[in-house]
Every structure is written in structure tokens, then in C-alpha cells.
Motif scaffolding. Structure first.
Motif, short mmCIF file in Angstrom:
data_model
loop_
_atom_site.label_atom_id
_atom_site.label_comp_id
_atom_site.label_asym_id
_atom_site.label_seq_id
_atom_site.Cartn_x
_atom_site.Cartn_y
_atom_site.Cartn_z
N ARG A 61 0.83 -1.22 0.00
CA ARG A 61 0.00 0.00 0.00
C ARG A 61 0.85 1.26 0.00
NH1 ARG A 61 -5.44 -2.28 -0.24
NH2 ARG A 61 -4.76 -4.42 -0.17
N SER A 64 -0.16 4.71 -1.30
CA SER A 64 -1.17 5.55 -0.63
C SER A 64 -0.54 6.62 0.24
CB SER A 64 -2.12 4.68 0.19
OG SER A 64 -1.47 4.21 1.35
N TYR A 65 0.80 6.62 0.35
CA TYR A 65 1.45 7.68 1.15
C TYR A 65 1.53 8.97 0.32
CZ TYR A 65 5.05 10.51 3.28
OH TYR A 65 5.73 11.57 3.80
N TRP A 74 1.33 8.58 8.56
CA TRP A 74 0.89 7.48 7.68
C TRP A 74 1.21 6.13 8.33
CZ3 TRP A 74 3.47 3.53 4.97
CH2 TRP A 74 2.74 2.92 3.94
N ALA A 77 -1.05 5.38 11.28
CA ALA A 77 -2.41 5.01 10.87
C ALA A 77 -2.45 3.58 10.31
CB ALA A 77 -2.94 6.00 9.84
N TYR A 81 -4.41 0.56 12.16
CA TYR A 81 -5.42 -0.19 11.43
C TYR A 81 -5.16 -1.69 11.51
CZ TYR A 81 -8.07 -2.24 7.68
OH TYR A 81 -8.91 -3.06 6.96
N LYS A 82 -3.87 -2.06 11.34
CA LYS A 82 -3.52 -3.48 11.39
C LYS A 82 -3.77 -4.07 12.78
CE LYS A 82 -2.73 -4.79 7.41
NZ LYS A 82 -3.55 -5.92 6.90
N ASP A 85 -7.55 -4.42 13.20
CA ASP A 85 -8.00 -5.54 12.36
C ASP A 85 -7.63 -6.88 13.02
OD1 ASP A 85 -9.11 -6.39 9.79
OD2 ASP A 85 -7.10 -7.19 9.44
N SER B 82 -8.67 7.38 1.37
CA SER B 82 -7.94 6.21 0.90
C SER B 82 -6.50 6.21 1.35
CB SER B 82 -7.96 6.16 -0.63
OG SER B 82 -9.28 6.15 -1.09
N ARG B 83 -6.09 7.31 2.01
CA ARG B 83 -4.70 7.45 2.46
C ARG B 83 -4.65 7.44 3.97
NH1 ARG B 83 -1.35 9.55 -1.55
NH2 ARG B 83 -2.28 10.70 -3.26
N GLY B 150 -10.51 -0.19 -2.43
CA GLY B 150 -10.07 -1.44 -1.83
C GLY B 150 -8.62 -1.77 -2.16
N ARG B 151 -8.10 -1.20 -3.26
CA ARG B 151 -6.70 -1.41 -3.61
C ARG B 151 -5.80 -0.32 -3.05
NH1 ARG B 151 -9.68 -4.20 -5.60
NH2 ARG B 151 -9.24 -6.26 -6.45
N LEU B 152 -6.41 0.67 -2.41
CA LEU B 152 -5.63 1.69 -1.71
C LEU B 152 -5.61 1.30 -0.24
CD1 LEU B 152 -7.02 4.60 -3.84
CD2 LEU B 152 -4.73 3.58 -3.96
N ALA B 153 -5.63 2.26 0.69
CA ALA B 153 -5.48 1.87 2.09
C ALA B 153 -6.44 2.62 3.01
CB ALA B 153 -4.03 2.09 2.53
N PRO B 154 -7.76 2.38 2.88
CA PRO B 154 -8.71 3.07 3.77
C PRO B 154 -8.64 2.51 5.19
CG PRO B 154 -9.87 1.46 2.43
CD PRO B 154 -8.43 1.43 1.98
N THR B 155 -8.30 3.37 6.16
CA THR B 155 -8.19 2.86 7.53
C THR B 155 -9.53 2.94 8.27
OG1 THR B 155 -7.40 5.03 8.21
CG2 THR B 155 -5.75 3.34 7.83
N PRO B 157 -13.05 1.88 7.19
CA PRO B 157 -13.76 1.23 6.07
C PRO B 157 -15.18 1.77 5.85
CG PRO B 157 -12.82 -0.41 7.56
CD PRO B 157 -12.64 0.91 8.22
N LEU B 211 -14.10 -3.34 2.35
CA LEU B 211 -12.88 -2.54 2.40
C LEU B 211 -11.96 -3.01 3.52
CD1 LEU B 211 -14.19 1.02 1.53
CD2 LEU B 211 -13.10 -0.66 0.06
N ARG B 212 -11.53 -4.24 3.44
CA ARG B 212 -10.56 -4.78 4.41
C ARG B 212 -9.28 -5.10 3.67
NH1 ARG B 212 -12.87 -3.60 9.12
NH2 ARG B 212 -15.01 -4.31 9.25
N TRP B 213 -8.16 -4.83 4.32
CA TRP B 213 -6.87 -5.15 3.67
C TRP B 213 -5.87 -5.54 4.71
CZ3 TRP B 213 -3.17 -1.40 5.10
CH2 TRP B 213 -3.70 -0.22 5.62
#
Lengths: 177, 213
Positions: A61, A64-65, A74, A77, A81-82, A85, B82-83, B150-155, B157, B211-213
């Protein structure tokens, strides 16, 4: 992490331009930061898997930065998120047990595993000699005389050492809770 | 240690990343979805026959700019969402502006109209179908937008999903406006916005699921 901003951002910008050496250095530095960040919240064993998963996410990813924004924002975040999750999936696993009945009775030992891990983490913060004393006297069950004989200290020095170490530990627990 | 090996193999993959990657991906998803929506509108509804005359009226451009500015601000918000760690508040405020403007014009129109005419200003002749058509025309765009994000990085969702839904809804409404012959601001403020908001809600649901990654 904020002290690291200029260095990490410079590495990230170079990495995004295709500099493999900068990228390797960046990922190594990030692994250290992430390991500390996750271990504080999960314990070292569980943290390592998440470190690797997060490094992979950082790689896949990285587009996305936004180069005009702070890199550590960045990074934080993404790591957060990880972590969320991971906790969500762990909770799902816990509420939907797939194992058989024995896994229910395994709960107690899991709890004591967690407790052992907590103790080890606390002990790791002590200086080496004190850690050895606490382990021998309080965990392995050696007498003060035996511990003194092993370490070559006097019995009173062992007693004082253990006492001080426990005081340090309880101060640490007080701080973290 | 396995983490070191992982770092070695990842750093071997350090090819340059284009600066415009995020926008490019959003444009790909929205562009493909938008093309399908446009085709759907032309085949199913058709462009209003009086388009040339309508373009001489302020009402036409009000609808045009409401949906276009809304879509622009919504895609900008979506880019921020998305960032990871990128602030998005000002883009969200910008997204609210076109609605505020149309609502103000609608209020002025309603207050200036005879009481007996107000009902028609709000309901027009197509209130029952307008939001549904906007939702249908927005669906391909929504699919494309969710694919991109979904291919970017939405924190966040759900929020990113709502963002994708509002962007898709506004673009769907923009496309629908080439068919729709309603010209009253109260109608647009109510029914267009309702259609866009419905797509936003649908997007939030999809975001939660996908939107999970």
C-alpha cells in the motif's frame, strides 16, 4: 516515533523513487518500531506475526502515502489499522470457537501462559543480575541460601536485591495499569 | 529470523511508485463505472429532447453544477480517505457546500412562490422515480469506486465506503441530469440529494463488508 520523522521520511521518499538500499534500511527501522508498538499491546510472540503482516501491507500500500504529509502519521495510521484488524479477527475467532470441548478446559492454561508472558516482559526490564535473583528465589523456588551460594553473594545481599527488584516491578505495574 | 528474510525479499521489490498512483486508480474505477452508467442512461432513459433549449436556462446549469461540484468534492474526500493518516475534514466541508447552495436557492424559490405552486416545485412530475434512477445509475460507479479504494489503504472502512457512495451518487446524479427535465431547485435539493444519500448509505454497508486489507 516523531523524533524519527525526518530520517524515516527521507528513506521513504528514496524508496518510492526505487532506491532498494534505502527501502531495506527503512523496512528494518520500521520493523523495530512496529515490534515495540505491537509488543506493548499484544506480547512479543503475537506481535511478530503482526509485524510481518504490517510490513507486507506497508509494501503493497505504499502508493497511498502522500509525499507532502508526515510519514510517521501514515505509518501510525497503518499500524493502528492493522492492530485493530488483528484484534477484531482475534475476537471473532474467540466468539466462534471451531475447536472441540477440550479447548474450553484449555482456557486456564492459556491464561497462565499469558501471565507467564507478562512476568517475563516485566523481568526483561530489570538488570541482568537482579533478574536472575528474582527468577531463582521467586519463580524457581530456591532458598535465599541456595541463591546466595550460586551467585557468590551474601544472604543479606540476595534478600536486599530481591526486595529492591520486586519494588521496581510493582512500581512498573502501577505505572502501566 | 523470518522477519529479516521478509525485509530482504520486500526490499528487492522497490520499483519506483508514480506520484499520481492514487488518483490514477480512482480515475480508473470511477471512469469505467461512469462509462457503464452513461451507456445505461443513453440506452434506457435517453437524453432529454429539449437539451439545447434547456442549456439556455439557469435551472439547467444549477443541476449541472450541483452534481458536478458535489462529485468533484466527493472524489477528493474519497482520495483523502484512501490514504492512512491524511486529514479529510476540509474536503468533507467542501462536499457540503454545493448542497448548502442548492438548499439556499430552493428556499428562496419556495418563499417567492405562491403557496399553491410550492407543492409542484418540490414534487415536480418525477419525484417517485428520480432517486431510484439515480441509485441505479450510480451502481456501476459505486462498484468501480469500491474496487479502487479497496486497492488503496482506507483505515476507516465504513467512512471510506460512505465516501465512495456519495461520490458515486453524485456522478450518477450528474449523468441522470442529462435525461431529467425537472428544473425547480426544491425538487433537486430534495430528490437528487435523497438519491445521492441513499448511494452513500449503500456504500457504507459495502465498505464495512469489502474494504478490508
Amino acid at each position: 516515533m516523531s523524533d524519527a520523522e525526518p530520517r524515516l521520511k527521507a528513506l521513504m521518499l528514496a524508496a518510492l523513487d526505487g532506491d532498494a538500499a534505502a527501502y531495506r534500511e527503512l523496512l528494518r527501522a520500521l520493523a523495530l518500531h512496529l515490534r515495540a508498538y505491537f509488543a506493548r499491546r499484544l506480547g512479543p510472540a503475537e506481535a511478530e506475526d503482526l509485524v510481518q503482516e504490517t510490513l507486507i501491507a506497508i509494501h503493497s500500500r505504499r502508493a497511498s502515502y502522500d509525499r507532502t504529509l508526515p510519514f510517521t502519521a501514515w505509518l501510525h495510521a497503518v499500524a493502528r489499522y492493522k492492530l485493530i484488524d488483528h484484534l477484531r479477527r482475534a475476537r471473532l475467532r474467540r466468539t466462534l470457537p471451531l475447536e472441540e470441548a477440550e479447548s474450553v478446559t484449555a482456557g486456564e492454561s492459556e491464561e497462565s501462559t499469558t501471565a507467564t508472558r507478562d512476568v517475563e516482559r516485566l523481568l526483561a526490564a530489570l538488570p541482568e543480575n537482579k533478574r536472575r535473583l528474582v527468577r531463582q528465589v521467586r519463580i524457581e523456588g530456591l532458598s535465599v541460601a541456595e541463591a546466595a551460594a550460586r551467585s557468590g553473594l551474601s544472604e543479606s545481599a540476595v534478600k536486599v536485591g530481591v526486595h529492591r527488584a520486586l519494588k521496581t516491578l510493582s512500581a512498573m505495574i502501577g505505572k502501566s495499569s | 529470523m523470518r522477519t529479516d528474510a521478509l525485509i530482504e525479499s520486500l526490499s528487492a521489490l522497490a520499483e519506483p511508485v508514480p506520484r499520481a498512483m492514487v488518483w490514477r486508480r480512482l480515475a480508473l474505477g470511477a471512469g469505467a463505472g461512469g462509462a457503464v452508467s452513461l451507456g445505461l442512461m443513453l440506452a434506457w432513459l435517453g437524453v432529454r429532447p429539449d437539451l439545447a433549449q434547456a442549456m439556455a436556462t439557469g435551472a439547467y446549469w444549477m443541476k449541472f453544477f450541483y452534481t458536478l461540484v458535489f462529485a468533484g468534492a466527493a472524489f477528493w474526500t474519497l482520495e483523502r480517505l484512501s490514504r492512512p493518516g491524511a486529514p479529510s475534514r476540509s474536503q468533507m466541508l467542501l462536499e457540503a457546500l454545493p448542497f448548502a447552495a442548492v438548499a439556499a436557492i430552493a428556499a428562496v424559490e419556495l418563499m417567492g412562490a405562491a403557496p399553491s405552486a410550492r407543492h409542484h416545485l418540490m414534487m415536480g412530475a418525477s419525484a417517485g422515480v428520480c432517486p431510484w434512477r439515480i441509485v441505479l445509475l450510480a451502481l456501476p460507479v459505486l462498484a468501480g469506486a469500491i474496487w479502487s479504494v479497496g486497492r488503496l489503504a482506507p483505515t476507516r472502512p465504513v467512512l471510506a465506503g460512505i465516501g465512495a457512495g456519495l461520490a458515486a451518487g453524485a456522478l450518477g446524479a450528474f449523468i441522470y441530469a442529462f435525461h431529467c427535465d425537472e428544473s425547480a431547485a426544491p425538487f433537486v435539493a430534495i430528490w437528487y440529494t435523497l438519491g445521492i444519500a441513499a448511494v452513500g448509505a449503500l456504500g457504507g454497508l459495502l465498505g464495512r463488508l469489502f474494504l478490508r486489507w
